[in-house]
Design a protein around this motif. Structure first.
Motif, PDB file in Angstrom:
ATOM      1  N   UNK A  25      -4.613  25.352 -39.522  1.00 18.19           N
ATOM      2  CA  UNK A  25      -5.057  24.114 -38.234  1.00 18.19           C
ATOM      3  C   UNK A  25      -4.327  22.866 -38.380  1.00 18.19           C
ATOM      4  N   UNK A  26      -3.550  21.260 -38.090  1.00 15.90           N
ATOM      5  CA  UNK A  26      -2.865  20.377 -37.927  1.00 15.90           C
ATOM      6  C   UNK A  26      -3.578  19.178 -37.067  1.00 15.90           C
ATOM      7  N   UNK A  27      -4.116  19.765 -36.029  1.00 20.39           N
ATOM      8  CA  UNK A  27      -4.942  19.121 -34.685  1.00 20.39           C
ATOM      9  C   UNK A  27      -5.060  19.324 -33.554  1.00 20.39           C
ATOM     10  N   UNK A  28      -5.652  19.571 -32.624  1.00 20.64           N
ATOM     11  CA  UNK A  28      -5.911  19.826 -31.928  1.00 20.64           C
ATOM     12  C   UNK A  28      -6.061  18.619 -30.205  1.00 20.64           C
ATOM     13  N   UNK A  47       2.779  18.942 -20.539  1.00 23.42           N
ATOM     14  CA  UNK A  47       3.134  19.687 -22.220  1.00 23.42           C
ATOM     15  C   UNK A  47       4.524  18.816 -23.168  1.00 23.42           C
ATOM     16  N   UNK A  48       4.682  17.462 -21.833  1.00 22.56           N
ATOM     17  CA  UNK A  48       6.316  16.667 -23.519  1.00 22.56           C
ATOM     18  C   UNK A  48       5.641  15.925 -24.061  1.00 22.56           C
ATOM     19  N   UNK A  49       3.995  15.674 -23.270  1.00 27.16           N
ATOM     20  CA  UNK A  49       2.938  15.325 -24.756  1.00 27.16           C
ATOM     21  C   UNK A  49       2.785  15.933 -25.327  1.00 27.16           C
ATOM     22  N   UNK A  50       1.986  17.047 -25.555  1.00 25.05           N
ATOM     23  CA  UNK A  50       2.435  17.958 -26.373  1.00 25.05           C
ATOM     24  C   UNK A  50       3.703  18.465 -27.656  1.00 25.05           C
ATOM     25  N   UNK A  51       4.257  18.382 -26.859  1.00 28.14           N
ATOM     26  CA  UNK A  51       5.972  18.496 -27.922  1.00 28.14           C
ATOM     27  C   UNK A  51       6.048  17.579 -28.593  1.00 28.14           C
ATOM     28  N   UNK A  52       5.386  15.879 -28.393  1.00 30.94           N
ATOM     29  CA  UNK A  52       5.647  15.111 -29.088  1.00 30.94           C
ATOM     30  C   UNK A  52       4.694  15.067 -30.224  1.00 30.94           C
ATOM     31  N   UNK A  53       3.584  15.732 -29.907  1.00 27.50           N
ATOM     32  CA  UNK A  53       2.308  15.440 -30.590  1.00 27.50           C
ATOM     33  C   UNK A  53       2.842  16.365 -31.951  1.00 27.50           C
ATOM     34  N   UNK A  54       3.406  17.247 -31.368  1.00 27.66           N
ATOM     35  CA  UNK A  54       3.952  18.781 -32.058  1.00 27.66           C
ATOM     36  C   UNK A  54       4.716  18.420 -32.971  1.00 27.66           C
ATOM     37  N   UNK A  55       5.645  17.805 -32.523  1.00 30.46           N
ATOM     38  CA  UNK A  55       7.050  17.494 -33.483  1.00 30.46           C
ATOM     39  C   UNK A  55       6.029  16.298 -34.915  1.00 30.46           C
ATOM     40  N   UNK A  56       5.552  15.358 -33.610  1.00 32.17           N
ATOM     41  CA  UNK A  56       4.778  14.775 -35.667  1.00 32.17           C
ATOM     42  C   UNK A  56       3.826  14.917 -36.467  1.00 32.17           C
ATOM     43  N   UNK A  57       3.600  15.972 -35.812  1.00 36.42           N
ATOM     44  CA  UNK A  57       2.718  17.021 -36.851  1.00 36.42           C
ATOM     45  C   UNK A  57       3.340  17.933 -37.880  1.00 36.42           C
TER      46      UNK A  57
END
Ligand code: GDP
Length: 360
Positions: A25-28, A47-57
């Motif tokens: 688990x990288x983050x929530x 959803x766009x925000x999550x994309x960025x967050x997931x990419x960073x992680x």
């Protein structure tokens, strides 16, 4: 407020589940939203925000804590560009990896098909290519080329086989009832130490069990199936002991249905040992979850002993005092094993007395 703590608790559990499925688990992210978006579940901007967050992680899988529709999963995957699963798919995946008996395996497979049928959108695109190995177990891999008709046929076959198995269980059960031995059921949140304790309690009766040792693993849901074993008390009295499914909160209703047969064993028990991992910082949430499941299956009023396990890992005084009887033990080191046996014996004897009083 209470609803936000509830969400946080639910997210903690989701993280534990993801770990149990072998994920890292990288983050929530928690989103507060009053209006629910039919197409994306959450808004497109989020959803766009999550994309960025997931990419960073550098994540390769996203797990949603709610059940999503097939269209929502598809739309979100399109925007985010990563594989997406929901809580139910995650739980089914864990169950699929843990089921031991034929019956347990069939029940999981049936639940997976029922979950997938309304989410199918054609060959090759659904639960078969998920990241991190999560969601790839079970019918997914072999089913790339199957269509809805095949699934329906398979559902029919599974249901027929389960009916057969159920008939056999009933025969076995009536045999067992005739044996008149008291039945003790181990219940409790997954990973609390039920399998470990079961193995300890049946040690003197190894020869009785034809099947292999109960599978012990440091993960949630090590035990999905019910197994019934004979065990012996210090007074030489024999009893039967049974282990039950992993308890988890917010199990979708059709899943509870699917696992009813295995949980049914609990309602035949004379005594419940509620095993608690007292070294887990969320142990009182886990107690509540287990009590909730017991209520759902109508077993909340059974006599119960709280078994606070893993005492070897706890070096402080617990400020939790259940209204029922309780004992601190370590299934691993054997600490207080004798005390637990005495308590079991005491309960069994007092229950037998009650039965005798009923007979004039
Ligand atoms: P279940 O899911 O409730 O059946 O739990 P298990 O029996 O599979 O135990 C889960 C993990 O906890 C395993 O790694 C066990 O070795 C460990 N465990 C069980 N009992 C104890 C205990 O008394 N002390 C410690 N330290 N670990 C334990």
């Amino acid at each position: 407020n209470t609803s936000s703590t509830k969400i946080e608790e639910s997210m903690i559990e989701l993280e534990e589940l993801a770990k149990a499925a072998g994920g890292n688990v990288l983050g929530s992210i928690i989103q507060n939203r009053d209006n629910y978006d039919v197409a994306y579940y959450l808004g497109k901007g989020k959803a766009e925000e999550i994309k960025e967050y997931a990419n960073n992680m550098q994540a390769n899988l996203i797990v949603f804590n709610e059940e999503l529709s097939g269209a929502q999963i598809r739309n979100l995957e399109e925007i985010i560009g990563l594989d997406i699963i929901d809580r139910t798919a995650l739980i089914l995946d864990i169950f699929a990896k843990r089921a031991l008996s034929r019956e347990g395996k069939l029940q999981v497979e049936l639940a997976q098909y029922k979950y997938r049928l309304p989410r199918l959108i054609g060959v090759g695109k659904e639960m078969s290519r998920l990241g991190g190995g999560i969601g790839t177990k079970g019918p997914g891999e072999k089913k790339l080329e199957t269509d809805k008709r095949h699934i329906r046929e398979r559902i029919y076959d599974i249901q027929r086989e389960l009916k057969e198995i159920k008939k056999n269980r009933e025969i076995q059960r009536s045999k067992r009832l005739k044996s008149n031995l008291p039945i003790v059921a181990l219940v409790g949140y997954t990973n609390s130490g039920k399998s470990t304790l079961l193995n300890k309690l049946i040690q003197s009766h190894r020869e009785y069990s034809a099947d292999k040792d109960v599978f012990v693993k440091d993960m949630l849901f090590a035990t999905l199936d019910v197994s019934l074993r004979k065990a012996i008390l210090p007074s030489n009295k024999e009893y039967l002991i049974t282990d039950t499914v992993g308890f988890v909160s917010d199990l979708p209703h059709y899943l509870v249905e699917a696992f009813k047969a295995t949980l049914e064993e609990v309602s035949y028990a004379d005594l419940l040992l509620h095993v608690v991992d007292s070294s887990n910082e969320h142990f009182n949430l886990q107690i509540d979850t287990t009590l909730g499941v017991l209520k759902e299956i109508g077993a909340a009023d059974k006599p119960m002993i709280y078994v606070f396990n893993k005492a070897d890992k706890v070096n402080y005084e617990l400020d939790y005092k259940p209204k029922d009887e309780y004992v601190f033990i370590s299934a691993k080191t054997g600490y207080n094993n004798e005390q637990l046996l005495q308590k079991i014996e005491c309960h069994i004897n007092s229950n037998l007395k009650k039965v005798k009083l009923l007979i004039p």
